[in-house]
Design a protein around this motif. Structure first.
Motif, PDB file in Angstrom:
ATOM      1  N   ILE A  17      -1.828 -71.799  52.655  1.00 52.71           N
ATOM      2  CA  ILE A  17      -2.930 -71.198  53.387  1.00 52.71           C
ATOM      3  C   ILE A  17      -2.357 -70.405  54.557  1.00 52.71           C
ATOM      4  O   ILE A  17      -1.663 -70.962  55.407  1.00 52.71           O
ATOM      5  N   LEU A  18      -2.651 -69.121  54.577  1.00 58.02           N
ATOM      6  CA  LEU A  18      -2.061 -68.253  55.611  1.00 58.02           C
ATOM      7  C   LEU A  18      -3.036 -68.083  56.779  1.00 58.02           C
ATOM      8  O   LEU A  18      -3.452 -66.982  57.131  1.00 58.02           O
ATOM      9  N   GLN A  19      -3.414 -69.173  57.364  1.00 63.28           N
ATOM     10  CA  GLN A  19      -4.301 -69.178  58.529  1.00 63.28           C
ATOM     11  C   GLN A  19      -3.816 -70.247  59.500  1.00 63.28           C
ATOM     12  O   GLN A  19      -3.075 -71.163  59.124  1.00 63.28           O
ATOM     13  N   VAL A  20      -4.284 -70.140  60.750  1.00 65.20           N
ATOM     14  CA  VAL A  20      -3.950 -71.189  61.714  1.00 65.20           C
ATOM     15  C   VAL A  20      -4.746 -72.439  61.367  1.00 65.20           C
ATOM     16  O   VAL A  20      -5.854 -72.347  60.839  1.00 65.20           O
ATOM     17  N   PRO A  21      -4.201 -73.625  61.623  1.00 63.55           N
ATOM     18  CA  PRO A  21      -4.947 -74.860  61.352  1.00 63.55           C
ATOM     19  C   PRO A  21      -6.262 -74.888  62.120  1.00 63.55           C
ATOM     20  O   PRO A  21      -6.398 -74.280  63.195  1.00 63.55           O
ATOM     21  N   PRO A  22      -7.284 -75.592  61.595  1.00 59.81           N
ATOM     22  CA  PRO A  22      -8.588 -75.626  62.265  1.00 59.81           C
ATOM     23  C   PRO A  22      -8.533 -76.334  63.609  1.00 59.81           C
ATOM     24  O   PRO A  22      -7.701 -77.213  63.833  1.00 59.81           O
ATOM     25  N   GLU A 116       2.358 -89.881  57.202  1.00 60.46           N
ATOM     26  CA  GLU A 116       2.778 -90.722  56.075  1.00 60.46           C
ATOM     27  C   GLU A 116       1.614 -90.946  55.102  1.00 60.46           C
ATOM     28  O   GLU A 116       1.788 -90.868  53.877  1.00 60.46           O
ATOM     29  N   LEU A 117       0.426 -91.205  55.650  1.00 63.05           N
ATOM     30  CA  LEU A 117      -0.753 -91.414  54.807  1.00 63.05           C
ATOM     31  C   LEU A 117      -1.058 -90.186  53.961  1.00 63.05           C
ATOM     32  O   LEU A 117      -1.307 -90.286  52.752  1.00 63.05           O
ATOM     33  N   LEU A 118      -1.063 -89.017  54.605  1.00 62.65           N
ATOM     34  CA  LEU A 118      -1.403 -87.804  53.869  1.00 62.65           C
ATOM     35  C   LEU A 118      -0.317 -87.431  52.867  1.00 62.65           C
ATOM     36  O   LEU A 118      -0.612 -86.910  51.791  1.00 62.65           O
ATOM     37  N   SER A 119       0.926 -87.700  53.215  1.00 58.50           N
ATOM     38  CA  SER A 119       2.009 -87.419  52.279  1.00 58.50           C
ATOM     39  C   SER A 119       1.853 -88.253  51.012  1.00 58.50           C
ATOM     40  O   SER A 119       2.047 -87.753  49.891  1.00 58.50           O
ATOM     41  N   TYR A 132      -4.108 -78.593  57.726  1.00 59.09           N
ATOM     42  CA  TYR A 132      -5.486 -78.118  57.672  1.00 59.09           C
ATOM     43  C   TYR A 132      -6.465 -79.254  57.395  1.00 59.09           C
ATOM     44  O   TYR A 132      -7.644 -79.161  57.714  1.00 59.09           O
ATOM     45  N   LEU A 133      -5.968 -80.333  56.819  1.00 53.95           N
ATOM     46  CA  LEU A 133      -6.797 -81.495  56.507  1.00 53.95           C
ATOM     47  C   LEU A 133      -6.832 -82.504  57.656  1.00 53.95           C
ATOM     48  O   LEU A 133      -7.818 -83.223  57.831  1.00 53.95           O
ATOM     49  N   LYS A 134      -5.758 -82.537  58.431  1.00 51.13           N
ATOM     50  CA  LYS A 134      -5.585 -83.556  59.469  1.00 51.13           C
ATOM     51  C   LYS A 134      -6.753 -83.643  60.447  1.00 51.13           C
ATOM     52  O   LYS A 134      -7.260 -84.749  60.703  1.00 51.13           O
ATOM     53  N   PRO A 135      -7.251 -82.523  61.009  1.00 56.69           N
ATOM     54  CA  PRO A 135      -8.334 -82.650  62.003  1.00 56.69           C
ATOM     55  C   PRO A 135      -9.603 -83.281  61.434  1.00 56.69           C
ATOM     56  O   PRO A 135     -10.325 -83.982  62.150  1.00 56.69           O
ATOM     57  N   TYR A 136      -9.876 -83.035  60.161  1.00 61.11           N
ATOM     58  CA  TYR A 136     -11.103 -83.572  59.565  1.00 61.11           C
ATOM     59  C   TYR A 136     -10.997 -85.071  59.315  1.00 61.11           C
ATOM     60  O   TYR A 136     -11.927 -85.831  59.613  1.00 61.11           O
ATOM     61  N   LEU A 137      -9.864 -85.520  58.762  1.00 62.08           N
ATOM     62  CA  LEU A 137      -9.734 -86.952  58.495  1.00 62.08           C
ATOM     63  C   LEU A 137      -9.620 -87.754  59.789  1.00 62.08           C
ATOM     64  O   LEU A 137     -10.184 -88.851  59.898  1.00 62.08           O
ATOM     65  N   LEU A 138      -8.927 -87.210  60.788  1.00 59.98           N
ATOM     66  CA  LEU A 138      -8.782 -87.935  62.053  1.00 59.98           C
ATOM     67  C   LEU A 138     -10.116 -88.161  62.751  1.00 59.98           C
ATOM     68  O   LEU A 138     -10.273 -89.124  63.501  1.00 59.98           O
ATOM     69  N   THR A 139     -11.067 -87.269  62.528  1.00 60.18           N
ATOM     70  CA  THR A 139     -12.376 -87.396  63.191  1.00 60.18           C
ATOM     71  C   THR A 139     -13.438 -87.980  62.271  1.00 60.18           C
ATOM     72  O   THR A 139     -14.626 -87.886  62.560  1.00 60.18           O
ATOM     73  N   PHE A 157     -15.761 -86.356  57.275  1.00 61.77           N
ATOM     74  CA  PHE A 157     -15.193 -86.916  56.060  1.00 61.77           C
ATOM     75  C   PHE A 157     -15.641 -86.123  54.840  1.00 61.77           C
ATOM     76  O   PHE A 157     -14.831 -85.859  53.927  1.00 61.77           O
ATOM     77  N   ALA A 158     -16.906 -85.738  54.809  1.00 59.93           N
ATOM     78  CA  ALA A 158     -17.393 -84.934  53.686  1.00 59.93           C
ATOM     79  C   ALA A 158     -16.662 -83.595  53.620  1.00 59.93           C
ATOM     80  O   ALA A 158     -16.327 -83.110  52.531  1.00 59.93           O
ATOM     81  N   ILE A 159     -16.392 -82.991  54.782  1.00 57.19           N
ATOM     82  CA  ILE A 159     -15.664 -81.715  54.806  1.00 57.19           C
ATOM     83  C   ILE A 159     -14.210 -81.928  54.386  1.00 57.19           C
ATOM     84  O   ILE A 159     -13.617 -81.065  53.727  1.00 57.19           O
ATOM     85  N   PHE A 160     -13.634 -83.057  54.739  1.00 55.92           N
ATOM     86  CA  PHE A 160     -12.301 -83.408  54.260  1.00 55.92           C
ATOM     87  C   PHE A 160     -12.270 -83.431  52.735  1.00 55.92           C
ATOM     88  O   PHE A 160     -11.371 -82.847  52.101  1.00 55.92           O
ATOM     89  N   LEU A 161     -13.277 -84.059  52.113  1.00 48.03           N
ATOM     90  CA  LEU A 161     -13.361 -84.084  50.648  1.00 48.03           C
ATOM     91  C   LEU A 161     -13.600 -82.687  50.089  1.00 48.03           C
ATOM     92  O   LEU A 161     -13.056 -82.328  49.033  1.00 48.03           O
TER      93      LEU A 161
END
Length: 298
Positions: A17-22, A116-119, A132-139, A157-161
């Motif tokens: 993904i060629l964008q800055v993380p959310p 480690e979890l996401l890996s 890009y996924l980290k901010p959604y799962l952390l919140t 969480f729904a947006i993470f999915l």
């Protein structure tokens, strides 16, 4: 009509993904209105509709369920790991009625072990999506600062999915979408209820008696989706607990009875009004989608 045939397919986002993380941008009601005009919000609504369609007439426990993909199995394992951490981090013996400080310890562990979890979840093929996924799962599990939880965290969480589906880690197919709701989202709700009970989390952004539920909203959307074509089970049946744990709507209602006391029509007036005033589950389902757009921020 076969499931999902009336809905558009979800678009695909190619990696890398060629964008800055959310980053957090929704802070005001005006920000919510801006979000509603974006392609991401359109993706989110379409995703919720597709998930709801995938569970119509499918009750719990699932009978002859489709086989779970390895990706679904890994998501469930991640949620089980987080649940085990609650057992390993007991609440502190403090006099506060709400917000046990041990929740911050749980949150700190999540932040420390997140990579480690996401890996483990994503594997090498999808590893580049992690920032890009980290901010959604952390919140997704509440605010570790305020020690509260609400529908905004549930939406994260729904947006993470959704993001996992957009990059095709998950597949936008009925069998996968059915498991996302009736396996993954159910496990997520159970984890969040455990966090709320053990760490005494306050509701975030509650609308009081005018809100549907202090903590959750999507359970009612998915549950009314399960019941959407039902005629044997009436909407008014929710007024006669205990209710079977056969759908997410009933599960969410019974959760309210666990945490609130007094007449249902007093502490849950919106749900009571739906029960006595809406004639069928199809109208309940459509009405909740309209309400979801109104309370989009949570």
């Amino acid at each position: 009509m076969p499931l999902n045939t009336r809905l558009l397919p979800l678009r695909q986002i190619d990696l890398p993904i060629l964008q800055v993380p959310p980053e957090l941008k929704i802070r005001t009601d005006q920000d919510v209105e801006v979000w509603k005009s974006t392609k991401g919000y359109a993706d989110y609504l379409l995703f919720l509709h597709r998930l709801s369609d995938a569970v119509v007439d499918h009750m719990l426990p699932l009978v002859n369920p489709p086989k779970q993909s390895q990706e679904i199995i890994r998501l469930l394992a991640l949620l089980d790991t987080l649940s085990n951490w609650v057992d390993e981090i007991p609440p502190l013996q403090t006099p506060q009625r709400f917000g046990n400080l041990a929740f911050r310890t749980w949150g700190a562990r999540l932040e420390e072990r997140f990579d480690e979890l996401l890996s483990t979840l994503l594997g090498e093929k999808f590893a580049s999506a992690s920032p890009y996924l980290k901010p959604y799962l952390l919140t997704s599990f509440g605010s570790f600062l305020r020690m509260d939880y609400g529908t905004g965290h549930e939406s994260s969480f729904a947006i993470f999915l959704l993001c996992l589906t957009l990059i095709r880690f998950l597949q936008p197919e009925p069998d996968e979408e059915q498991h996302l709701v009736l396996s993954v989202f159910v496990r997520y709700l159970q984890l969040c209820w455990k966090l709320q009970d053990v760490y005494k989390l306050e509701p975030a952004g509650s609308h009081g008696v005018w809100g549907l539920d202090d903590y959750t909203f999507l359970g009612y959307i998915f549950g009314s989706g399960q019941l959407r074509d039902q005629t044997d089970i009436t909407v008014a049946s929710v007024l006669n607990p205990p209710l079977p744990q056969s759908n997410l709507y009933f599960m969410s209602i019974m959760r309210i009875h666990q945490v609130k006391h007094g007449p249902f029509y007093e502490h849950s007036s919106q749900l009571h009004s739906i029960a006595v005033g809406v004639p069928n589950w199809g109208k309940v389902h459509n009405g909740l989608f309209k309400m979801q757009k109104f309370w989009a921020r949570g």
